[in-house]
Design a protein around this motif. Structure first.
Motif, PDB file in Angstrom:
ATOM      1  N   LEU A 140      86.323  14.457 100.680  1.00 60.97           N
ATOM      2  CA  LEU A 140      87.392  13.876  99.843  1.00 60.97           C
ATOM      3  C   LEU A 140      86.914  12.800  99.539  1.00 60.97           C
ATOM      4  CD1 LEU A 140      90.074  14.352 102.716  1.00 60.97           C
ATOM      5  CD2 LEU A 140      89.851  15.408 100.389  1.00 60.97           C
ATOM      6  N   ARG A 141      86.983  12.131  98.310  1.00 60.11           N
ATOM      7  CA  ARG A 141      86.720  10.936  97.733  1.00 60.11           C
ATOM      8  C   ARG A 141      88.001  10.068  97.733  1.00 60.11           C
ATOM      9  NH1 ARG A 141      81.262  11.609  97.230  1.00 60.11           N
ATOM     10  NH2 ARG A 141      80.888  13.612  96.197  1.00 60.11           N
ATOM     11  N   SER A 142      87.810   9.040  98.705  1.00 59.01           N
ATOM     12  CA  SER A 142      89.024   8.264  98.670  1.00 59.01           C
ATOM     13  C   SER A 142      89.040   7.251  97.580  1.00 59.01           C
ATOM     14  CB  SER A 142      88.969   7.424  99.954  1.00 59.01           C
ATOM     15  OG  SER A 142      87.807   6.529 100.054  1.00 59.01           O
ATOM     16  N   ASN A 143      88.270   6.812  96.864  1.00 59.35           N
ATOM     17  CA  ASN A 143      88.296   6.112  95.773  1.00 59.35           C
ATOM     18  C   ASN A 143      88.805   6.667  94.557  1.00 59.35           C
ATOM     19  OD1 ASN A 143      85.928   7.811  95.279  1.00 59.35           O
ATOM     20  ND2 ASN A 143      84.741   6.344  94.317  1.00 59.35           N
ATOM     21  N   CYS A 144      89.125   7.994  94.476  1.00 54.63           N
ATOM     22  CA  CYS A 144      89.575   8.522  93.281  1.00 54.63           C
ATOM     23  C   CYS A 144      90.726   9.325  93.591  1.00 54.63           C
ATOM     24  CB  CYS A 144      88.540   8.850  92.247  1.00 54.63           C
ATOM     25  SG  CYS A 144      87.756  10.451  92.986  1.00 54.63           S
ATOM     26  N   GLY A 145      90.821   9.809  94.967  1.00 53.54           N
ATOM     27  CA  GLY A 145      91.761  10.557  95.212  1.00 53.54           C
ATOM     28  C   GLY A 145      91.811  11.974  95.036  1.00 53.54           C
ATOM     29  N   LYS A 146      90.659  12.695  94.509  1.00 60.41           N
ATOM     30  CA  LYS A 146      90.374  13.945  94.103  1.00 60.41           C
ATOM     31  C   LYS A 146      89.631  14.662  95.225  1.00 60.41           C
ATOM     32  CE  LYS A 146      90.954  13.109  89.184  1.00 60.41           C
ATOM     33  NZ  LYS A 146      90.194  12.983  88.051  1.00 60.41           N
ATOM     34  N   VAL A 147      89.442  16.202  95.172  1.00 59.64           N
ATOM     35  CA  VAL A 147      88.801  16.771  96.083  1.00 59.64           C
ATOM     36  C   VAL A 147      87.562  17.311  95.132  1.00 59.64           C
ATOM     37  CG1 VAL A 147      88.913  18.779  97.539  1.00 59.64           C
ATOM     38  CG2 VAL A 147      90.833  17.227  97.353  1.00 59.64           C
ATOM     39  N   GLY A 148      86.501  17.285  95.996  1.00 60.11           N
ATOM     40  CA  GLY A 148      85.345  18.330  95.436  1.00 60.11           C
ATOM     41  C   GLY A 148      84.325  17.284  95.165  1.00 60.11           C
ATOM     42  N   GLY A 149      82.774  17.900  94.970  1.00 59.33           N
ATOM     43  CA  GLY A 149      81.779  17.108  94.688  1.00 59.33           C
ATOM     44  C   GLY A 149      81.541  16.649  93.219  1.00 59.33           C
ATOM     45  N   VAL A 150      80.625  15.760  93.187  1.00 61.85           N
ATOM     46  CA  VAL A 150      80.500  15.248  91.519  1.00 61.85           C
ATOM     47  C   VAL A 150      78.940  15.965  91.285  1.00 61.85           C
ATOM     48  CG1 VAL A 150      79.880  13.461  90.353  1.00 61.85           C
ATOM     49  CG2 VAL A 150      81.694  13.252  91.938  1.00 61.85           C
ATOM     50  N   ILE A 151      79.181  16.561  90.183  1.00 66.42           N
ATOM     51  CA  ILE A 151      77.925  17.252  89.457  1.00 66.42           C
ATOM     52  C   ILE A 151      76.688  16.199  89.189  1.00 66.42           C
ATOM     53  CG2 ILE A 151      76.766  18.707  87.820  1.00 66.42           C
ATOM     54  CD1 ILE A 151      79.914  19.483  87.045  1.00 66.42           C
ATOM     55  N   SER A 152      75.649  16.268  89.695  1.00 64.04           N
ATOM     56  CA  SER A 152      74.527  15.284  89.296  1.00 64.04           C
ATOM     57  C   SER A 152      73.547  15.825  88.028  1.00 64.04           C
ATOM     58  CB  SER A 152      73.626  14.943  90.283  1.00 64.04           C
ATOM     59  OG  SER A 152      72.960  15.992  91.038  1.00 64.04           O
ATOM     60  N   SER A 153      73.338  17.241  88.173  1.00 67.50           N
ATOM     61  CA  SER A 153      72.596  17.717  87.164  1.00 67.50           C
ATOM     62  C   SER A 153      72.865  19.169  86.910  1.00 67.50           C
ATOM     63  CB  SER A 153      71.185  17.542  87.173  1.00 67.50           C
ATOM     64  OG  SER A 153      70.792  18.084  88.020  1.00 67.50           O
ATOM     65  N   VAL A 154      72.656  19.698  85.728  1.00 67.96           N
ATOM     66  CA  VAL A 154      72.691  21.124  85.363  1.00 67.96           C
ATOM     67  C   VAL A 154      71.252  21.573  84.937  1.00 67.96           C
ATOM     68  CG1 VAL A 154      73.750  22.919  84.004  1.00 67.96           C
ATOM     69  CG2 VAL A 154      75.064  20.916  84.782  1.00 67.96           C
ATOM     70  N   THR A 155      70.673  22.726  85.336  1.00 65.60           N
ATOM     71  CA  THR A 155      69.441  23.186  84.824  1.00 65.60           C
ATOM     72  C   THR A 155      69.681  24.560  84.403  1.00 65.60           C
ATOM     73  OG1 THR A 155      68.058  21.988  86.483  1.00 65.60           O
ATOM     74  CG2 THR A 155      67.180  23.722  85.277  1.00 65.60           C
ATOM     75  N   VAL A 156      69.319  25.044  83.148  1.00 62.91           N
ATOM     76  CA  VAL A 156      69.352  26.225  82.523  1.00 62.91           C
ATOM     77  C   VAL A 156      67.829  26.633  82.288  1.00 62.91           C
ATOM     78  CG1 VAL A 156      70.025  27.743  80.396  1.00 62.91           C
ATOM     79  CG2 VAL A 156      71.521  25.336  81.083  1.00 62.91           C
ATOM     80  N   ALA A 157      67.830  27.992  83.010  1.00 65.52           N
ATOM     81  CA  ALA A 157      66.679  28.759  83.065  1.00 65.52           C
ATOM     82  C   ALA A 157      66.296  29.272  81.686  1.00 65.52           C
ATOM     83  CB  ALA A 157      66.797  30.100  83.897  1.00 65.52           C
ATOM     84  N   ALA A 158      65.109  29.329  81.404  1.00 68.05           N
ATOM     85  CA  ALA A 158      64.379  29.567  80.087  1.00 68.05           C
ATOM     86  C   ALA A 158      64.990  31.047  79.712  1.00 68.05           C
ATOM     87  CB  ALA A 158      62.908  29.466  80.095  1.00 68.05           C
ATOM     88  N   LEU A 159      64.847  31.284  78.440  1.00 64.55           N
ATOM     89  CA  LEU A 159      65.328  32.796  77.840  1.00 64.55           C
ATOM     90  C   LEU A 159      64.120  33.185  76.915  1.00 64.55           C
ATOM     91  CD1 LEU A 159      68.975  32.342  76.850  1.00 64.55           C
ATOM     92  CD2 LEU A 159      68.431  33.587  78.525  1.00 64.55           C
ATOM     93  N   VAL A 160      63.994  34.528  76.896  1.00 61.67           N
ATOM     94  CA  VAL A 160      63.043  35.128  76.425  1.00 61.67           C
ATOM     95  C   VAL A 160      63.151  34.937  74.717  1.00 61.67           C
ATOM     96  CG1 VAL A 160      62.413  36.416  77.999  1.00 61.67           C
ATOM     97  CG2 VAL A 160      63.887  37.420  76.222  1.00 61.67           C
ATOM     98  N   ALA A 161      62.099  35.011  73.999  1.00 63.13           N
ATOM     99  CA  ALA A 161      62.166  34.896  72.593  1.00 63.13           C
ATOM    100  C   ALA A 161      62.676  36.317  72.053  1.00 63.13           C
ATOM    101  CB  ALA A 161      60.678  34.539  71.968  1.00 63.13           C
ATOM    102  N   GLY A 162      63.007  36.002  70.571  1.00 63.37           N
ATOM    103  CA  GLY A 162      63.715  37.376  69.906  1.00 63.37           C
ATOM    104  C   GLY A 162      62.870  37.372  68.837  1.00 63.37           C
ATOM    105  N   VAL A 163      63.400  38.484  67.930  1.00 61.35           N
ATOM    106  CA  VAL A 163      62.863  38.720  66.683  1.00 61.35           C
ATOM    107  C   VAL A 163      63.937  39.115  65.633  1.00 61.35           C
ATOM    108  CG1 VAL A 163      60.906  40.272  65.338  1.00 61.35           C
ATOM    109  CG2 VAL A 163      60.457  39.312  67.673  1.00 61.35           C
ATOM    110  N   VAL A 164      63.894  38.492  64.319  1.00 58.66           N
ATOM    111  CA  VAL A 164      64.714  38.885  63.500  1.00 58.66           C
ATOM    112  C   VAL A 164      65.059  40.238  63.132  1.00 58.66           C
ATOM    113  CG1 VAL A 164      65.300  38.769  60.787  1.00 58.66           C
ATOM    114  CG2 VAL A 164      64.276  36.742  62.126  1.00 58.66           C
ATOM    115  N   GLY A 165      66.146  40.858  62.993  1.00 57.83           N
ATOM    116  CA  GLY A 165      66.205  42.336  62.896  1.00 57.83           C
ATOM    117  C   GLY A 165      66.095  43.272  64.218  1.00 57.83           C
TER     118      GLY A 165
END
Length: 115
Positions: free
Chosen positions: A3-28
């Motif tokens: 509980l965050r009393s300073n804003c009256g909302k429930v839940g955590g705040v996101i500090s960062s997002v990391t996206v995993a690498a994806l494999v390369a592709g080829v035209v066609g």
């Protein structure tokens, strides 16, 4: 539950997002990979999450906004940027990105007889 009393909302705040690498592709050549992301803050069930794709290499590719599945047959060489956007219950927005390099042609394979 946090509980965050300073804003009256429930839940955590996101500090960062990391996206995993994806494999390369080829035209066609058909492409099918699923993007994944890691949040630094547990999802309290109130987060909204959306995947998107853009860039010159994205021509011919599509992404499922909910699952992160990237599919299709690229038609243009370049770089496709995959973005994961997360909004939490505190109206904090964080994004994470990764790139898919789309080559014009597949690299030549060297065989024993080529040496």
């Amino acid at each position: 539950m946090v509980l965050r009393s300073n804003c009256g909302k429930v839940g955590g705040v996101i500090s960062s997002v990391t996206v995993a690498a994806l494999v390369a592709g080829v035209v066609g050549t058909a492409y099918s990979e699923t993007a994944t992301a890691t949040l630094v803050a547990p999802d309290d069930g109130t987060y909204t999450k959306t995947w998107s794709i853009s860039g010159t290499g994205a021509t011919g590719l599509s992404i499922n906004a909910s699952t992160g599945a990237v599919t299709g047959t690229p038609t243009t060489a370049g770089v496709a940027t995959v973005t994961y956007t997360v909004n939490d219950s505190h109206n904090t927005t964080k994004t994470g990105t990764t790139a898919i390099t789309i080559a014009a042609t597949r690299a030549a394979e060297v065989t024993e007889t080529d040496k």
